[in-house]
Structure formats: C-alpha cells, structure tokens
Design an enzyme around this catalytic site. Sequence first.
Site, PDB file in Angstrom:
ATOM      1  N   TYR A  69    -107.285  82.619 -70.991  1.00 27.36           N
ATOM      2  CA  TYR A  69    -107.766  81.180 -70.676  1.00 27.36           C
ATOM      3  C   TYR A  69    -107.552  79.912 -71.525  1.00 27.36           C
ATOM      4  CZ  TYR A  69    -110.899  84.250 -67.738  1.00 27.36           C
ATOM      5  OH  TYR A  69    -111.426  85.154 -66.912  1.00 27.36           O
ATOM      6  N   PRO A 215    -119.069  83.856 -57.906  1.00 28.26           N
ATOM      7  CA  PRO A 215    -120.211  84.099 -57.122  1.00 28.26           C
ATOM      8  C   PRO A 215    -120.599  83.341 -55.767  1.00 28.26           C
ATOM      9  CG  PRO A 215    -120.655  82.603 -59.110  1.00 28.26           C
ATOM     10  CD  PRO A 215    -119.247  83.117 -59.167  1.00 28.26           C
ATOM     11  N   LEU A 216    -119.552  82.211 -55.616  1.00 28.77           N
ATOM     12  CA  LEU A 216    -119.959  81.352 -54.258  1.00 28.77           C
ATOM     13  C   LEU A 216    -119.115  81.919 -53.353  1.00 28.77           C
ATOM     14  CD1 LEU A 216    -120.807  77.744 -55.434  1.00 28.77           C
ATOM     15  CD2 LEU A 216    -122.386  79.397 -54.352  1.00 28.77           C
ATOM     16  N   GLY A 217    -117.947  82.544 -53.559  1.00 29.82           N
ATOM     17  CA  GLY A 217    -116.980  83.092 -52.488  1.00 29.82           C
ATOM     18  C   GLY A 217    -116.569  81.845 -51.714  1.00 29.82           C
TER      19      GLY A 217
END
Length: 294
Positions: A69, A215-217
């Site tokens: 990152y 987490p939202l896809g």
Amino acid sequence: MPTASQAVSAAAAGTIALSDLTVNRLGYGAMRITGKGVWGPPVDHAAAIATLRRAVELGVNFIDTADSYGPNVSEELIAEALAPYPSGLVVATKGGWERVGPGQWIHNASPKHLQQAVEGSLKRLRLDRISVYQLHVPDPAVSFDASMETLARLREAGKIQHVALSNVTLEHLERARKIVPIVSVQNRYSFADREWDYLLDHCEKNGIAFIPWAPLGQNRQAHDILSKAATTLQASPLQVALAWLLRRSRITLPIPGTSSVAHVEENIAAAGLKLPDAIFKELSAVQTPHAVLR
C-alpha cells in the site's frame, strides 16, 4: 441508530479472538490513506494521520495494512500516527506483491522476497514482532508451500507472532494449516458478493477469523436493496452493509477503510446498528455474482 457525533465505540460490535489476541470486531483497513491507485503519499497527509488516530480513539484495536500500500506509505503513516502503540492495538500487515506504478501489482511470494518484506515491515511499523502477518496472495510462479514455510520460519524466529492468509481458496487454507497455524483469512466478501460463503463457513467451524474486504461489493441491484434498508433504519448504506457482515457470522472482522475522519466515525458507528430479522433476511437472500480472485 447512533450518529457519528455520538462517537459509538468499535467495542459495540463485540470481540473476536485471533489465537491469544482479542480485538474488537470492527477494524480499520489502511489502504485508502495512500495516494490514487494505492500509490504514493496521501493527498492530505494531516487528514490521514487524524483518521488513524480517530479510529483508535473510537475503539478500533485492529488495523490492517500491507507493504504494497503505497508501497510502504501506509505502514509508515501508521507508525507516525500511532507509535508507540497503545496496549492491545494489533497492526496486521501483508506481503506477496511488488508495485511498479499506480494500480499495478506484480506477484512475488518467493521466500527471499517474503523475508525482505517482513524485515521491511518491522522497520517501517517500528515493531520488534508483527502480531499478524498475512500472505497477501498466493504467487502462481512460486510454490505455495515454500511461501508458507518461509512465514513459519519467521514465526519460529519471533519476527511474526501469528500467520494469516489473504485472497485464498479452501485448498490453500488447508495446505497452509499443515505447515503453520492460521489465525485469519482475508477475502473479498459482502452481502452483495458471497462467492466465499463456503470458505467463511469453514473458518467458522475451525475457529479461524474471517476478514472481509470490499464490504459494499459491486452488485448494483443489491445496492438498491441496501439503500432501501438504510432509509428504513436511518443509517447509511455502508453502515447497513457492515452491520450485515457483523451479523452474518460471529467470526467476521470487517475492516472498512477511509482517509476521512468523518467517514471513519460513520463506519465505526455501524458497530451499534442491529439489523431487524426481516432486513437481515432480505439482504441475505440477494443473488450475488461470482467475483474474480485477485
């Protein structure tokens, strides 16, 4: 639903054990504090530092990062913001990628690279031992067993406390467990993207934490259902998505990421959101597409 200004603690989500480590079940993912394309420094350095510190103030004691990152930037910012680390804070990092530019990732989970990666992360994070070290992704050009044997040796040498996996299949997990104890698996997973349902269930049966990322896809139809639920609950869609993950299994440890203090407060407030049975069942019934492992 509590608002961000009411400063809900991540502790409201309950706790989870990573072997002998116990952390709150809502963590923080530190990928987004880097520059565009997960490359270079953040646009707003002060905001990145403030976001990390606010997350910890709000009870987050599990921070997930990786040497890729930035590269290196996320780990350096974590140390700048939080070292010397408060008691009980677990910083988990990963190795197995090399970076050559924005949005560009190259596999490298060779024993030599992983050895160097662990040493580099220790230096950047200002640690004598990394609490949780994850193989970021299996390298198709390198023996998976060789990668895991390297991490097992580093664990025996005291440089790693616990070994974990990311972006893996069930076969990878079981092969790894024959070499070294595995405390967690981190795969892409959400109410709208449940390709790894069976792996999550396997982890639950074996007492292994499951760390869902994204987490939202990416299912647009599912997002419409999520928005409807959010309106009903007077919450944000992301808060509902996080609450669904927390309820999906007692071994999930979501790690929403952001570079904004306001958004980290909003995310952590999800720890206090309890989904009614009807909404949980509606979200759980969403038909999800298969994602591509990367």
